[in-house]
Design a protein around this motif. Structure first.
Motif, short mmCIF file in Angstrom:
data_model
loop_
_atom_site.label_atom_id
_atom_site.label_comp_id
_atom_site.label_asym_id
_atom_site.label_seq_id
_atom_site.Cartn_x
_atom_site.Cartn_y
_atom_site.Cartn_z
N HIS A 11 34.17 44.34 42.72
CA HIS A 11 33.51 44.32 44.02
C HIS A 11 32.93 45.70 44.30
CE1 HIS A 11 35.11 40.37 45.69
NE2 HIS A 11 35.73 40.50 44.53
N HIS A 12 31.81 45.98 43.65
CA HIS A 12 31.09 47.23 43.90
C HIS A 12 32.01 48.44 43.77
CE1 HIS A 12 27.80 44.72 45.24
NE2 HIS A 12 28.58 44.16 46.12
N HIS A 13 32.83 48.44 42.74
CA HIS A 13 33.72 49.55 42.42
C HIS A 13 34.77 49.80 43.50
CE1 HIS A 13 31.04 50.41 39.12
NE2 HIS A 13 30.02 50.43 39.95
N GLU A 14 35.06 48.80 44.31
CA GLU A 14 36.10 48.96 45.32
C GLU A 14 37.47 48.91 44.67
OE1 GLU A 14 35.66 46.18 48.49
OE2 GLU A 14 33.59 46.76 48.93
N ILE A 16 40.36 48.29 46.23
CA ILE A 16 41.19 47.24 46.84
C ILE A 16 40.32 46.04 47.18
CG2 ILE A 16 42.74 46.70 48.76
CD1 ILE A 16 43.11 49.80 49.00
N ILE A 17 40.76 44.87 46.77
CA ILE A 17 40.04 43.63 47.08
C ILE A 17 40.86 42.86 48.10
CG2 ILE A 17 39.16 41.45 46.16
CD1 ILE A 17 38.97 42.89 43.43
N PHE A 95 45.15 44.98 44.03
CA PHE A 95 44.94 46.40 43.80
C PHE A 95 45.65 46.81 42.50
CE2 PHE A 95 48.67 45.72 46.37
CZ PHE A 95 49.63 46.57 45.85
N GLN A 144 38.11 45.48 57.51
CA GLN A 144 38.07 46.94 57.46
C GLN A 144 37.12 47.46 56.38
OE1 GLN A 144 42.27 47.94 57.03
NE2 GLN A 144 42.40 48.58 59.16
N SER A 145 36.75 48.71 56.52
CA SER A 145 35.95 49.39 55.50
C SER A 145 36.85 49.71 54.30
CB SER A 145 35.38 50.69 56.06
OG SER A 145 36.42 51.63 56.30
N PRO A 146 36.28 49.97 53.12
CA PRO A 146 37.10 50.31 51.94
C PRO A 146 38.05 51.47 52.19
CG PRO A 146 34.86 49.82 51.26
CD PRO A 146 34.85 49.83 52.75
N ARG A 149 40.87 50.35 54.39
CA ARG A 149 41.75 49.45 53.64
C ARG A 149 42.75 50.23 52.81
NH1 ARG A 149 37.68 44.67 51.37
NH2 ARG A 149 37.63 43.45 53.33
N LEU A 150 42.31 51.33 52.24
CA LEU A 150 43.20 52.16 51.44
C LEU A 150 44.32 52.72 52.30
CD1 LEU A 150 44.02 53.67 48.89
CD2 LEU A 150 42.33 55.43 49.46
#
Length: 291
Positions: A11-14, A16-17, A95, A144-146, A149-150
């Motif tokens: 997911h676009h180098h995220e 955490i999914i 993750f 939430q934003s990436p 989320r972290l």
């Protein structure tokens, strides 16, 4: 039949999914992947298979499923009379187990989180009330934003590490069989055992593969894995016997000999030792679920 490896989409180098599922049916294949998975069942009932554990799930359940641990959720059949088209509602967070890197997880402030992630290799079911802050945070993570989320994930993991009311689900660390060990010698032993568990496995052959004497290999293996070679071989064989009982329509005798045992009584004793119930009781649980 082996559990299927499921390659999770990027997911676009995220890092955490986060996924919110509202559906009539969970993903129904016995599978594993290279991410830790946190599952919060907001709504839904059925049966879950985590490693060699078979148990019911219901509204409010919260689980942590480790990397490479085979699992599947099978929700109860829909009640057509009620026209219940959206029976299952869950939030799933995926993750990597080394989130932040080994050096990051090695700091003292994160020691409890590191232990929690290690324990997840067997699957953990947490007993928390519906208004628990962790469940509220999981719901917020969906939007939430990436970066946020972290931060939320670290906060959630910290809170989960402090919960004492929890159940370890699987009795066998399946990740050992799907994940490479740091020692090349141990890798070779793992590979040989998992490829030859149906046959007689001699200590002399394993020692030759590791280029060690039998005595040295036994000491080295015990030191590296905290279990004896015979314990490991039995774990592999019993782990595969669970999969055969789950996926194939075989008699217990057929499963016994298909997993490298040549004595049915010994197989029954080993199965009960590792799983807690007899192969026939395990098979009955599965057949009851499929009715």
């Amino acid at each position: 039949m082996k559990p299927q490896y499921y390659k999770l989409p990027k997911h676009h180098h995220e890092l955490i999914i986060v996924r919110e599922d509202i559906t009539s049916k969970f993903y129904g294949e016995w599978h594993y992947h290279d991410k830790i998975e946190m599952v919060y069942i907001i709504k839904g009932t059925g049966t879950r298979f985590i490693g060699d554990n078979i148990s019911r799930f219901s509204d409010g359940d919260l689980l942590l499923v480790g990397e490479y641990l085979p699992h599947v959720w099978k929700n109860d059949a829909l009640d057509s009379a009620k026209n219940d088209k959206k029976r299952v509602h869950a939030i799933i967070v995926q993750f990597p187990g080394n989130i932040g890197g080994d050096e990051f997880l090695g700091i003292s402030e994160l020691s409890s989180i590191k232990k929690l992630l290690g324990d997840s290799r067997l699957g953990i079911n947490f007993s928390v009330l519906e208004n628990h802050i962790v469940k509220k945070q999981l719901k917020k993570m969906v939007s939430q934003s990436p970066f946020d989320r972290l931060l939320s994930l670290l906060s959630i993991l910290k809170k989960l590490s402090e919960i004492k009311e929890k159940i370890i689900l699987s009795s066998i660390p399946f990740a050992d069989y799907y994940k490479k060990h740091k020692s090349k010698r141990i890798d070779k032993i793992y590979e040989y055992v998992t490829n030859n568990y149906k046959e007689e496995i001699k200590l002399e052959d394993l020692a030759s593969i590791a280029n060690m004497t039998p005595t040295s290999l036994c000491r080295f293996f015990k030191h590296s894995t905290r279990k004896s070679i015979s314990e490991f071989i039995n774990e592999v064989r019993i782990g595969y016997s669970c999969k055969l009982l789950f996926n194939e329509k075989l008699t217990i005798s057929d499963v016994c000999f298909s997993c490298g045992y040549n004595n049915l009584s010994y197989f029954n004793r080993q199965f009960k030792k590792h799983i807690g119930i007899s192969p026939s009781a395990y098979q009955k649980q599965i057949s009851d679920i499929e009715k």
